[in-house]
Design an enzyme around this catalytic site. Structure first.
Site, mmCIF file in Angstrom:
data_model
loop_
_atom_site.group_PDB
_atom_site.id
_atom_site.type_symbol
_atom_site.label_atom_id
_atom_site.label_comp_id
_atom_site.label_asym_id
_atom_site.label_seq_id
_atom_site.Cartn_x
_atom_site.Cartn_y
_atom_site.Cartn_z
ATOM 1 N N GLY A 1 0.831 -1.201 0.000
ATOM 2 C CA GLY A 1 0.000 0.000 0.000
ATOM 3 C C GLY A 1 0.857 1.239 0.000
ATOM 4 O O GLY A 1 2.091 1.163 0.115
ATOM 5 N N LEU A 2 0.224 2.371 -0.101
ATOM 6 C CA LEU A 2 0.933 3.649 -0.121
ATOM 7 C C LEU A 2 1.702 3.893 1.172
ATOM 8 O O LEU A 2 1.391 3.307 2.208
ATOM 9 C CB LEU A 2 -0.062 4.798 -0.312
ATOM 10 C CG LEU A 2 -0.803 4.884 -1.643
ATOM 11 C CD1 LEU A 2 -1.879 5.963 -1.567
ATOM 12 C CD2 LEU A 2 0.153 5.146 -2.802
ATOM 13 N N SER B 1 -0.047 4.317 4.746
ATOM 14 C CA SER B 1 -1.333 3.603 4.716
ATOM 15 C C SER B 1 -1.549 2.811 5.997
ATOM 16 O O SER B 1 -2.684 2.473 6.337
ATOM 17 C CB SER B 1 -1.396 2.662 3.506
ATOM 18 O OG SER B 1 -0.373 1.684 3.571
ATOM 19 N N GLY B 2 -0.456 2.485 6.702
ATOM 20 C CA GLY B 2 -0.570 1.753 7.957
ATOM 21 C C GLY B 2 0.031 0.353 7.914
ATOM 22 O O GLY B 2 -0.149 -0.435 8.847
ATOM 23 N N LYS B 3 0.757 0.032 6.850
ATOM 24 C CA LYS B 3 1.321 -1.314 6.668
ATOM 25 C C LYS B 3 2.190 -1.756 7.844
ATOM 26 O O LYS B 3 1.993 -2.827 8.415
ATOM 27 C CB LYS B 3 2.181 -1.373 5.395
ATOM 28 C CG LYS B 3 1.462 -1.049 4.119
ATOM 29 C CD LYS B 3 2.385 -1.090 2.927
ATOM 30 C CE LYS B 3 3.552 -0.145 2.998
ATOM 31 N NZ LYS B 3 3.172 1.282 3.074
ATOM 32 N N SER C 1 5.898 -1.789 -2.271
ATOM 33 C CA SER C 1 5.901 -2.711 -3.426
ATOM 34 C C SER C 1 4.899 -2.235 -4.488
ATOM 35 O O SER C 1 3.870 -2.877 -4.696
ATOM 36 C CB SER C 1 5.640 -4.157 -2.995
ATOM 37 O OG SER C 1 4.600 -4.299 -2.082
#
Length: 199
Positions: free
Chosen positions: A31-32, A35-37, A105
């Site tokens: 994710g961007l 985003s909270g990854k 990614s």
């Protein structure tokens, strides 16, 4: 590629699984930026470890301090960054550990190659799209990266001056503007249970 090397076999995955009494897999959070990854991966790692399940988090920033410190952010370097992480994550999964990767990614092809690498080894690959509207990510901007990208200080920044190709059919799609970190981690945990990867 070197020609004077030989793959050394030892235990099979099934043998390791019997000894460790645990399946291995890769949970790939994409994710961007903002985003909270990584936050979700941290929460999930703690949740799994508290349950006695072997898990390890591979974080996009952390990896660039060591393994991938020679790489920049050009498309070619991003491809190589993800290729290396896919290989390392596969090794963790093959050791019967749950590998948690949190990387932007941005390119679909790179993620597909990571999936195929796991598939070839008979390992589960779970793609988690950590989704948030760009404007929300920019409002969060904990590292000030979007601001620098908008000012032109950072070139090739995903979502601003470089593309992000959204997953077409991820195993999980989490909207972090609507769900809490805990809810997101719990959804992944429940998915792992449903798939029989954890008890």
């Amino acid at each position: 590629m070197a020609t004077n090397i030989t793959w050394h076999y030892n235990l099979t995955y099934e043998e390791r699984k019997a000894f460790r009494k645990q399946d291995g897999c890769t949970v790939w959070l994409t994710g961007l930026s903002a985003s909270g990854k990584s936050t979700i991966a941290c929460a999930l790692e703690q949740l799994l470890l508290k349950k006695g399940i072997a898990a390890y988090r591979l974080d996009g920033d952390n990896i660039r301090f060591g393994l991938n410190k020679d790489l920049g952010f050009s498309e070619k370097d991003r491809n190589e960054n993800i290729r290396r992480i896919a290989e390392v994550s596969r090794l963790f999964a093959d050791s019967c550990c749950i590998s948690l990767t949190s990387f932007i990614s941005p390119y679909r092809d790179d993620r597909d190659k990571a999936r195929e690498l796991h598939k070839e080894s008979g390992l589960k690959f779970i793609e988690v799209f950590v989704d948030v509207p760009l404007e929300v990510a920019e409002q969060r901007d904990p590292k000030g990266l979007y601001k620098k990208a908008r000012q032109g200080v950072i070139k090739d920044f995903t979502g601003v001056s470089a593309p992000y190709e959204e997953p077409e059919s991820p195993e999980l799609h989490l909207r972090t503007d609507k769900l809490s970190v805990e809810q997101c981690a719990e959804q992944i945990f429940e998915y792992l249970k449903k798939e029989g990867l954890i008890n």
